[in-house]
Write a protein that holds these residues in place. Structure first.
Motif, PDB file in Angstrom:
ATOM      1  N   LYS A 133       0.029   5.878   5.479  1.00  0.00           N
ATOM      2  CA  LYS A 133      -1.215   5.154   5.226  1.00  0.00           C
ATOM      3  C   LYS A 133      -2.052   5.130   6.508  1.00  0.00           C
ATOM      4  O   LYS A 133      -3.207   5.542   6.503  1.00  0.00           O
ATOM      5  CB  LYS A 133      -0.937   3.713   4.786  1.00  0.00           C
ATOM      6  N   SER A 137       0.777  -5.583   6.958  1.00  0.00           N
ATOM      7  CA  SER A 137       2.195  -5.279   6.783  1.00  0.00           C
ATOM      8  C   SER A 137       3.008  -6.426   7.380  1.00  0.00           C
ATOM      9  O   SER A 137       2.897  -6.716   8.572  1.00  0.00           O
ATOM     10  CB  SER A 137       2.524  -3.950   7.473  1.00  0.00           C
ATOM     11  N   ILE A 196       1.745  -5.728   2.384  1.00  0.00           N
ATOM     12  CA  ILE A 196       2.913  -4.842   2.291  1.00  0.00           C
ATOM     13  C   ILE A 196       4.098  -5.572   2.915  1.00  0.00           C
ATOM     14  O   ILE A 196       3.968  -6.148   3.992  1.00  0.00           O
ATOM     15  CB  ILE A 196       2.637  -3.529   3.074  1.00  0.00           C
ATOM     16  N   THR A 197       5.240  -5.576   2.235  1.00  0.00           N
ATOM     17  CA  THR A 197       6.426  -6.264   2.773  1.00  0.00           C
ATOM     18  C   THR A 197       7.395  -5.246   3.358  1.00  0.00           C
ATOM     19  O   THR A 197       7.720  -4.248   2.722  1.00  0.00           O
ATOM     20  CB  THR A 197       7.127  -7.075   1.667  1.00  0.00           C
ATOM     21  N   ALA A 236      -5.005  -3.274   5.285  1.00  0.00           N
ATOM     22  CA  ALA A 236      -3.875  -3.968   4.659  1.00  0.00           C
ATOM     23  C   ALA A 236      -3.134  -4.726   5.750  1.00  0.00           C
ATOM     24  O   ALA A 236      -3.378  -4.511   6.947  1.00  0.00           O
ATOM     25  CB  ALA A 236      -2.931  -2.974   3.978  1.00  0.00           C
ATOM     26  N   ALA A 249       6.487   0.815   7.749  1.00  0.00           N
ATOM     27  CA  ALA A 249       6.034   0.617   6.364  1.00  0.00           C
ATOM     28  C   ALA A 249       4.595   1.100   6.162  1.00  0.00           C
ATOM     29  O   ALA A 249       4.145   1.253   5.025  1.00  0.00           O
ATOM     30  CB  ALA A 249       6.162  -0.854   5.981  1.00  0.00           C
TER      31      ALA A 249
END
Ligand code: C5P
Length: 231
Positions: A98, A54, A76-77, A52, A94
């Protein structure tokens, strides 16, 4: 240390980009029919290297929610911070729950839209077994001068001087710890400098000269030229 192969991308995108003298932050300026940040994120996602991405975005940013890519499930923000290092730390936080401590994180400026999959893959392959990590960098072709006022006081040995680019690749846990330990230190202008201050020795991997950072107005035309050449 275990050898995790999982990679995450972190993109600081909360700067205002004053030197562009534009009506909006430089990552939202148009470049070949899209915004700068859309190109950057598409290239990171398109590399297939990351679980992902971020992205650190200023909390007052009205442009980000308007971009379709902000809704991508792999994006992801996170809230941006005062300095670049604060934004990177926020984007790392964030990923908590994960990313594992020994996963790799590649931090890449939103303002570098010409990054290639080739450079991303080469950085990852070169550093996969490295104990600390490292960065893409460029050697200097010009003779370098140290100056005081407008006077030259020394010629610097350019063999020892490299220009730091992004991505910069470090272990999730180590990078987070380093940025936390150096919080507020003005000497931390990139991720490597945070690790260096703690006594680590990151490596350099030679990058492509077209991986420019959009800084001044004329850089947009140069980025468009490079992207067309790459295509
Ligand atoms: O201003 P500069 O070009 O050095 O910024 C590099 C990157 O860091 C840009 O992508 C910018 O959006 C980001 N940045 C950030 N938070 C800040 C300052 C800069 O995410 N407070």
């Amino acid at each position: 240390m275990t050898n995790s192969n999982s990679c995450w991308a972190v993109v600081p995108a909360a700067g205002v980009g004053k030197r562009m003298q534009a009506d909006r932050p430089k990552q939202y300026l148009p470049l070949l029919g899209q915004t700068v940040i859309e190109h950057t994120l598409q290239r990171l996602l398109g590399s297939g290297a990351f679980q992902a991405v971020s992205v650190a975005i200023s909390v007052e940013d009205p442009y980000w929610p308007e971009l379709p890519i902000s809704q991508n499930p792999a994006v992801i923000t996170a809230p941006g911070g005062k300095e670049r290092a604060d934004s990177v730390l926020s984007a790392l936080k964030a990923l908590e729950g994960k990313a594992h401590e020994d996963d790799w994180v590649l931090v890449h400026d939103a303002a570098r839209p010409c990054i290639t999959s080739g450079d991303i893959q080469r950085l990852i392959a070169s550093l996969a077994q490295h104990p600390v990590g490292g960065i893409l960098a460029l050697s200097s072709h010009d003779t370098l001068k140290q100056v005081e006022g407008d006077q030259i006081v020394a010629t610097i040995n350019r063999q020892q001087i490299w220009r730091a680019l992004t991505p910069q690749m470090f272990r999730y846990g180590m990078l987070r710890q380093a940025l936390q330990n150096t919080e507020g230190n003005p000497a931390v202008t990139d991720e490597a400098s945070a690790l260096e201050l703690l006594g680590f020795r990151p490596s350099i991997v030679e990058g492509r000269p077209d991986n420019i950072k959009i800084t001044r107005p004329e850089d947009l035309e140069l980025a468009a030229f490079y992207m067309e050449q790459q295509a």
